[in-house]
Motif scaffolding. Sequence first.
Motif, mmCIF file in Angstrom:
data_model
loop_
_atom_site.group_PDB
_atom_site.id
_atom_site.type_symbol
_atom_site.label_atom_id
_atom_site.label_comp_id
_atom_site.label_asym_id
_atom_site.label_seq_id
_atom_site.Cartn_x
_atom_site.Cartn_y
_atom_site.Cartn_z
ATOM 1 N N ASP A 173 -4.646 5.375 -2.397
ATOM 2 C CA ASP A 173 -4.867 5.035 -3.796
ATOM 3 C C ASP A 173 -3.558 4.499 -4.371
ATOM 4 O OD1 ASP A 173 -6.350 4.655 -6.071
ATOM 5 O OD2 ASP A 173 -6.636 6.775 -6.525
ATOM 6 N N ASP A 174 -3.606 4.020 -5.618
ATOM 7 C CA ASP A 174 -2.395 3.451 -6.200
ATOM 8 C C ASP A 174 -1.434 4.518 -6.701
ATOM 9 O OD1 ASP A 174 -4.063 4.211 -8.259
ATOM 10 O OD2 ASP A 174 -4.180 2.229 -9.195
ATOM 11 N N VAL A 175 -1.939 5.507 -7.445
ATOM 12 C CA VAL A 175 -1.057 6.530 -8.011
ATOM 13 C C VAL A 175 -1.776 7.873 -8.024
ATOM 14 C CG1 VAL A 175 -1.795 5.958 -10.367
ATOM 15 C CG2 VAL A 175 0.390 7.140 -10.016
ATOM 16 N N ALA A 176 -1.023 8.943 -7.810
ATOM 17 C CA ALA A 176 -1.551 10.300 -7.925
ATOM 18 C C ALA A 176 -0.930 10.954 -9.147
ATOM 19 C CB ALA A 176 -1.231 11.116 -6.669
ATOM 20 N N TYR B 292 6.329 7.553 -10.314
ATOM 21 C CA TYR B 292 5.589 6.653 -11.199
ATOM 22 C C TYR B 292 6.434 6.345 -12.433
ATOM 23 C CZ TYR B 292 1.515 4.786 -13.706
ATOM 24 O OH TYR B 292 0.618 3.980 -14.383
ATOM 25 N N ALA C 102 -7.310 -0.058 -4.655
ATOM 26 C CA ALA C 102 -7.099 0.846 -3.527
ATOM 27 C C ALA C 102 -7.498 0.180 -2.211
ATOM 28 C CB ALA C 102 -7.880 2.140 -3.729
ATOM 29 N N THR D 252 -0.255 7.409 -1.599
ATOM 30 C CA THR D 252 -0.266 6.581 -2.798
ATOM 31 C C THR D 252 1.078 5.884 -2.969
ATOM 32 O OG1 THR D 252 0.504 8.358 -4.264
ATOM 33 C CG2 THR D 252 -1.875 8.175 -3.922
ATOM 34 N N LEU E 189 -8.129 12.449 -5.577
ATOM 35 C CA LEU E 189 -7.901 12.630 -4.150
ATOM 36 C C LEU E 189 -8.565 13.915 -3.657
ATOM 37 C CD1 LEU E 189 -4.118 11.628 -3.917
ATOM 38 C CD2 LEU E 189 -6.065 10.307 -3.064
ATOM 39 N N ALA F 243 4.068 9.815 -1.049
ATOM 40 C CA ALA F 243 4.236 8.528 -1.726
ATOM 41 C C ALA F 243 5.697 8.105 -1.629
ATOM 42 C CB ALA F 243 3.826 8.638 -3.196
#
Length: 248
Positions: free
Chosen positions: A209-212, A87, A146, A237, A218, A83
């Motif tokens: 995806d947007d965030v892990a 976050y 996503a 992400t 995932l 990424a």
Amino acid sequence: MPPLPGAGLFRDLAAQAGRELLDVLFPMECVSCGASGKVICDKCAAALPLLLRPFCAICATPGDFARCQSCAESVRQFDGVRAPYRYAGAIRQAILALKYGNIKAGAPQLGDLLADYLSDNPLPGEIIVPVPMHPRRLRERGYNQAELLARRVAAHNKLRYERDLLFRTRQVEPQAGIGSAAQRTVNVSGSIGVSTDREVSGASVILVDDVATTGSTLETCASALKQAGAVSVWGLTLAVAGGESLKE
């Protein structure tokens, strides 16, 4: 009186049209400073919290270790996660606005940030696949964030885009409301299927995806893909969260 045939679809289309009209009537403001024009203005974009080493070599969780405790104790189904950002700050605010605030118009900018990152930091993969959303939740939100990100990533990097390769076999509780990593894993376990009319055997896949956070979503997707014959699965992400962000 029973509902008219197609009434649900009409309501969904009307709601979607209303959201798009709002995007036109009320131009976007920066989620961080309020400047008009973009979901993240140029000044705030320059200060986004980059995901810099050290972080876990597998799941990319920030921390001063080669592997986090989860990745050291068990074999992950995905080959790795990468990424561009942590976050936090404006990127966190933008993800929440896209995910829960109906700020769909912010998706192109966020998708381009992710596409540029992959261009500069290539991952093994020939197919771009978004993490799927259950049809009921998709009707409620009107879009899968996503998917919006994945389309931009695939187009920019000239990779094959497979929107419907994965699907939800059941609706799960929102991961954002579950604080425990173990509970998140149980929540999504077995909730992903692979379409039988798509060929995945021998393929290398990049999941978007947007965030892990814990990586459980995932991992569930990667497990399904590898059971279907994928040779590698990497997660991509916008951001990776540390343990302090699990409740966001």
